[in-house]
Design a protein around this motif. Structure first.
Motif, PDB file in Angstrom:
ATOM      1  N   UNK A 200      39.841  46.470  -7.950  1.00  0.00           N
ATOM      2  CA  UNK A 200      39.684  46.182  -6.530  1.00  0.00           C
ATOM      3  C   UNK A 200      39.723  47.468  -5.707  1.00  0.00           C
ATOM      4  N   UNK A 201      40.585  48.399  -6.073  1.00  0.00           N
ATOM      5  CA  UNK A 201      40.644  49.682  -5.366  1.00  0.00           C
ATOM      6  C   UNK A 201      39.328  50.438  -5.504  1.00  0.00           C
ATOM      7  N   UNK A 202      38.779  50.456  -6.729  1.00  0.00           N
ATOM      8  CA  UNK A 202      37.500  51.140  -6.941  1.00  0.00           C
ATOM      9  C   UNK A 202      36.382  50.460  -6.164  1.00  0.00           C
ATOM     10  N   UNK A 203      36.402  49.118  -6.109  1.00  0.00           N
ATOM     11  CA  UNK A 203      35.380  48.374  -5.367  1.00  0.00           C
ATOM     12  C   UNK A 203      35.410  48.726  -3.886  1.00  0.00           C
ATOM     13  N   UNK A 204      36.584  48.725  -3.283  1.00  0.00           N
ATOM     14  CA  UNK A 204      36.699  48.994  -1.853  1.00  0.00           C
ATOM     15  C   UNK A 204      36.309  50.423  -1.523  1.00  0.00           C
ATOM     16  N   UNK A 205      36.724  51.382  -2.359  1.00  0.00           N
ATOM     17  CA  UNK A 205      36.362  52.779  -2.105  1.00  0.00           C
ATOM     18  C   UNK A 205      34.850  52.981  -2.216  1.00  0.00           C
ATOM     19  N   UNK A 206      34.232  52.356  -3.223  1.00  0.00           N
ATOM     20  CA  UNK A 206      32.783  52.490  -3.379  1.00  0.00           C
ATOM     21  C   UNK A 206      32.043  51.829  -2.225  1.00  0.00           C
ATOM     22  N   UNK A 207      32.524  50.648  -1.802  1.00  0.00           N
ATOM     23  CA  UNK A 207      31.859  49.942  -0.709  1.00  0.00           C
ATOM     24  C   UNK A 207      31.999  50.678   0.609  1.00  0.00           C
ATOM     25  N   UNK A 208      33.116  51.398   0.799  1.00  0.00           N
ATOM     26  CA  UNK A 208      33.339  52.114   2.056  1.00  0.00           C
ATOM     27  C   UNK A 208      32.328  53.230   2.243  1.00  0.00           C
ATOM     28  N   UNK A 209      31.766  53.729   1.133  1.00  0.00           N
ATOM     29  CA  UNK A 209      30.826  54.848   1.229  1.00  0.00           C
ATOM     30  C   UNK A 209      29.386  54.396   1.411  1.00  0.00           C
ATOM     31  N   UNK A 412      11.135  61.919   0.001  1.00  0.00           N
ATOM     32  CA  UNK A 412      12.255  62.833  -0.263  1.00  0.00           C
ATOM     33  C   UNK A 412      11.908  63.957  -1.229  1.00  0.00           C
ATOM     34  N   UNK A 413      10.792  63.857  -1.915  1.00  0.00           N
ATOM     35  CA  UNK A 413      10.472  64.843  -2.939  1.00  0.00           C
ATOM     36  C   UNK A 413      11.035  64.408  -4.287  1.00  0.00           C
ATOM     37  N   UNK A 414      10.525  65.016  -5.341  1.00  0.00           N
ATOM     38  CA  UNK A 414      10.934  64.580  -6.679  1.00  0.00           C
ATOM     39  C   UNK A 414      12.412  64.805  -6.920  1.00  0.00           C
ATOM     40  N   UNK A 415      12.915  65.991  -6.621  1.00  0.00           N
ATOM     41  CA  UNK A 415      14.340  66.259  -6.844  1.00  0.00           C
ATOM     42  C   UNK A 415      15.202  65.534  -5.813  1.00  0.00           C
ATOM     43  N   UNK A 416      14.728  65.458  -4.564  1.00  0.00           N
ATOM     44  CA  UNK A 416      15.495  64.767  -3.524  1.00  0.00           C
ATOM     45  C   UNK A 416      15.666  63.289  -3.829  1.00  0.00           C
ATOM     46  N   UNK A 417      14.633  62.669  -4.406  1.00  0.00           N
ATOM     47  CA  UNK A 417      14.735  61.258  -4.776  1.00  0.00           C
ATOM     48  C   UNK A 417      15.779  61.057  -5.873  1.00  0.00           C
ATOM     49  N   UNK A 418      15.806  61.940  -6.850  1.00  0.00           N
ATOM     50  CA  UNK A 418      16.790  61.810  -7.939  1.00  0.00           C
ATOM     51  C   UNK A 418      18.210  61.936  -7.399  1.00  0.00           C
ATOM     52  N   UNK A 419      18.410  62.895  -6.506  1.00  0.00           N
ATOM     53  CA  UNK A 419      19.751  63.078  -5.929  1.00  0.00           C
ATOM     54  C   UNK A 419      20.159  61.856  -5.122  1.00  0.00           C
ATOM     55  N   UNK A 420      19.238  61.341  -4.294  1.00  0.00           N
ATOM     56  CA  UNK A 420      19.580  60.236  -3.395  1.00  0.00           C
ATOM     57  C   UNK A 420      19.756  58.914  -4.126  1.00  0.00           C
ATOM     58  N   UNK A 421      18.947  58.663  -5.147  1.00  0.00           N
ATOM     59  CA  UNK A 421      18.943  57.344  -5.787  1.00  0.00           C
ATOM     60  C   UNK A 421      19.832  57.254  -7.015  1.00  0.00           C
ATOM     61  N   UNK A 422      20.117  58.371  -7.664  1.00  0.00           N
ATOM     62  CA  UNK A 422      20.884  58.324  -8.922  1.00  0.00           C
ATOM     63  C   UNK A 422      22.152  59.161  -8.831  1.00  0.00           C
ATOM     64  N   UNK A 423      21.964  60.462  -8.626  1.00  0.00           N
ATOM     65  CA  UNK A 423      23.094  61.383  -8.710  1.00  0.00           C
ATOM     66  C   UNK A 423      24.182  61.057  -7.701  1.00  0.00           C
ATOM     67  N   UNK A 424      23.802  60.806  -6.447  1.00  0.00           N
ATOM     68  CA  UNK A 424      24.802  60.555  -5.405  1.00  0.00           C
ATOM     69  C   UNK A 424      25.548  59.246  -5.638  1.00  0.00           C
ATOM     70  N   UNK A 425      24.873  58.249  -6.224  1.00  0.00           N
ATOM     71  CA  UNK A 425      25.517  56.958  -6.481  1.00  0.00           C
ATOM     72  C   UNK A 425      26.677  57.116  -7.458  1.00  0.00           C
ATOM     73  N   UNK A 426      26.429  57.805  -8.539  1.00  0.00           N
ATOM     74  CA  UNK A 426      27.468  57.902  -9.564  1.00  0.00           C
ATOM     75  C   UNK A 426      28.524  58.930  -9.220  1.00  0.00           C
ATOM     76  N   UNK A 427      28.300  59.719  -8.196  1.00  0.00           N
ATOM     77  CA  UNK A 427      29.354  60.593  -7.676  1.00  0.00           C
ATOM     78  C   UNK A 427      30.207  59.892  -6.623  1.00  0.00           C
ATOM     79  N   UNK A 428      29.835  58.648  -6.299  1.00  0.00           N
ATOM     80  CA  UNK A 428      30.606  57.893  -5.314  1.00  0.00           C
ATOM     81  C   UNK A 428      30.305  58.280  -3.887  1.00  0.00           C
ATOM     82  N   UNK A 429      29.201  58.989  -3.655  1.00  0.00           N
ATOM     83  CA  UNK A 429      28.784  59.368  -2.301  1.00  0.00           C
ATOM     84  C   UNK A 429      27.314  58.995  -2.109  1.00  0.00           C
ATOM     85  N   UNK A 430      27.025  57.701  -2.067  1.00  0.00           N
ATOM     86  CA  UNK A 430      25.625  57.248  -2.048  1.00  0.00           C
ATOM     87  C   UNK A 430      24.869  57.744  -0.821  1.00  0.00           C
TER      88      UNK A 430
END
Length: 522
Positions: A200-209, A412-430
């Protein structure tokens, strides 16, 4: 007492919830929904008509029953029933007079919810079994960083609550919220499951971002009050529909913002728990116009391009499928933007590589999903060149929600799309959900045409014999209904129903109707 939020029932307190998800869906099981309702998770068919309710539902739902027909059709893994938040006849007879209304926002992420005992105060309206596909719709609309922590057991126990609210054209808005009181209890009680607390803590922190809304914004959402002033001050109609005028104002505002605009995500507190972290999401100079096919996106861009005087550096390049080039030339000529604009088929993109920064300040890619496979990589590379040179990049696609990867890579560009759609999600900063809320615009089909004027004319008519008979039968049906209500639910219910019918008939022009006048005073 009641409050301005409208959720109050007599003598109840109004709990708060942390809004985790907000999505519009269509589903046959919800097609007839005409009032707010709550989705409750129930156990498998082994349960009797009095099911075992989750931890936070047990007290308030102790007297709730499930029809045998629902028990027999519940899937083995359990399922959902839809409980209306509306008065039953039994509740009306018992004297419950307050109506339950829609949920109320308290800030961008807090939701005023009905107390759990509202179902008992409404005399437990008969529930309806709904498909588990609705839960899958909720999951599909959830950010990946949130989805991994979304658990059915939290819904069954009542830590998470789900509401269904009718929207326009048969759509239903599904609101998922974490109950503040239940969440606080889980975190404070030592007897609570440690795994549940961690989840539940992980859910709330992820949803807050991540933003709660999974709905793509419309012109009403993105044309802010300050932009509306520009829209009113422009005074230029030119035969444009309202959604076209609003989109033009928004595009010009985005282009004038330069390359430094960003969304600032701020942490906040819920139930005494600090949630999320502070970070910035850089926004592109440009966006996606995803109004439906036939809504005039070509005309919108032509008007934006016409704002640049001939010979200025602000030239517009339109890249589109070959069969649309003629339409673009005609629209640009009609708007007086042909001298500032160039139109080219996707097939010519490879020849443009290396020339981007010297010629164009605005790139418009129309229907990129139709780009031939051999031209796709050059198109992405050319878009990257223009973006680096400071040009605004706009993507027009009436089916963009089905081609998000395509339009996202161009914006967003090829690298920008990867950062925005994949990398940022799994870093917890979507990033992508915030970019969609700020740089994507999609009006529904009904909003892309002007509402026809309504003129009401009074014309006296003489009823034919058959019509007179129909009118008499309709009036008689009202008296029959009065009699049924009177015998079944008592004089108060019958009297109020007759008054409502009289008011409706009066609005329709049947001024001589009778109904309440023949009933004894309440």
């Amino acid at each position: 007492t009641t409050t301005a939020s409208g959720w109050a029932m007599a003598g109840t307190e109004i709990p708060r919830g942390f809004l985790l998800g907000d999505v519009l869906i269509r589903h046959p099981d919800l097609a007839g929904l005409d009032a707010a309702a709550e989705l409750c998770a129930v156990d498998s068919p082994e349960a009797s008509s009095r099911p075992h309710w989750g931890r936070f539902w047990a007290e308030d739902m102790a007297e709730a029953r499930l029809p045998q027909s629902i028990c027999e059709r519940l899937p083995e893994e359990g399922g959902f029933v839809l409980r209306p938040l509306a008065l039953t006849a039994a509740a009306a007879v018992a004297g419950t007079q307050e109506a339950v209304k829609l949920p109320a926002r308290e800030g961008p992420r807090l939701l005023r919810m009905p107390a759990r005992r509202v179902h008992a105060e409404l005399a437990f309206p008969e529930p309806a079994l709904v498909s588990n596909e609705i839960f899958m719709e909720v999951r599909y609309a959830t950010a990946p960083s949130v989805l991994r922590w979304l658990d059915y057991e939290d819904i069954r126990e009542g830590v998470l609550r789900i509401f269904a609210v009718p929207d326009f054209e048969g759509r239903v808005r599904i609101l998922t919220a974490a109950d503040e009181a239940a969440t606080t209890t889980v975190f404070e009680e030592e007897s609570s499951d440690a795994a549940q607390r961690k989840r539940l803590s992980a859910l709330l922190h992820a949803a807050a971002a991540a933003p709660a809304s999974a709905c793509w914004p419309t012109t009403d959402d993105l044309v802010y009050p300050e932009l509306r002033k520009d829209l009113e001050a422009s005074g230029r109609d030119g035969g444009l529909f309202p959604h076209q005028q609003a989109t033009i104002v928004w595009m010009r505002a985005v282009e004038s913002s330069g390359r430094t605009e960003s969304v600032q995500v701020e942490p906040f507190s819920f139930g005494g728990i600090p949630l999320g972290v502070a970070y910035d999401v850089p926004l592109p100079r440009g966006g996606v116009v995803a109004h439906p096919p036939g809504s005039g996106k070509t005309r919108i861009v032509a008007e934006v391009a016409s704002a640049s005087a001939p010979g200025q550096q602000e030239r517009t390049l339109v890249l589109c499928p070959g069969h649309l080039c003629g339409q673009w030339h005609a629209e640009l000529d009609r708007s007086g933007a042909s001298d500032n604009s160039d139109v080219m088929d996707f097939e010519g993109v490879p020849d443009l590589l290396g020339t981007a920064g010297r010629r164009w300040a605005r790139l418009v890619v129309d229907e990129p999903q139709d780009c031939p496979e051999g031209c796709w990589r050059p198109l992405q590379a050319f878009g990257d060149e223009l973006r680096i040179a400071g040009a605004a990049v706009w993507v027009l696609c009436g089916t963009a929600q089905s081609h998000l990867g395509t339009v996202g890579r161009l914006l967003l560009g090829r690298s920008g799309w990867h950062v925005a759609s994949v990398q940022s999600e799994w870093r917890g900063r979507p990033q992508l959900p915030h970019i969609i809320q700020a740089r994507f615009m999609a009006d529904p089909p009904w909003a892309c045409l002007p509402m026809p004027p309504l003129t009401v004319c009074e014309e006296p008519v003489v009823l034919r014999s058959r019509e007179s008979t129909d009118a008499a039968i309709a009036a008689l049906a009202g008296f029959v209904l009065d009699g049924i209500l009177l015998l079944s639910f008592g004089v108060e219910a019958a009297f109020e129903a007759a008054q409502e019918r009289d008011a409706l008939l009066t609005q329709m022009g049947w001024l001589g109707s009778v109904g309440a006048s023949l009933l004894p005073a309440a």
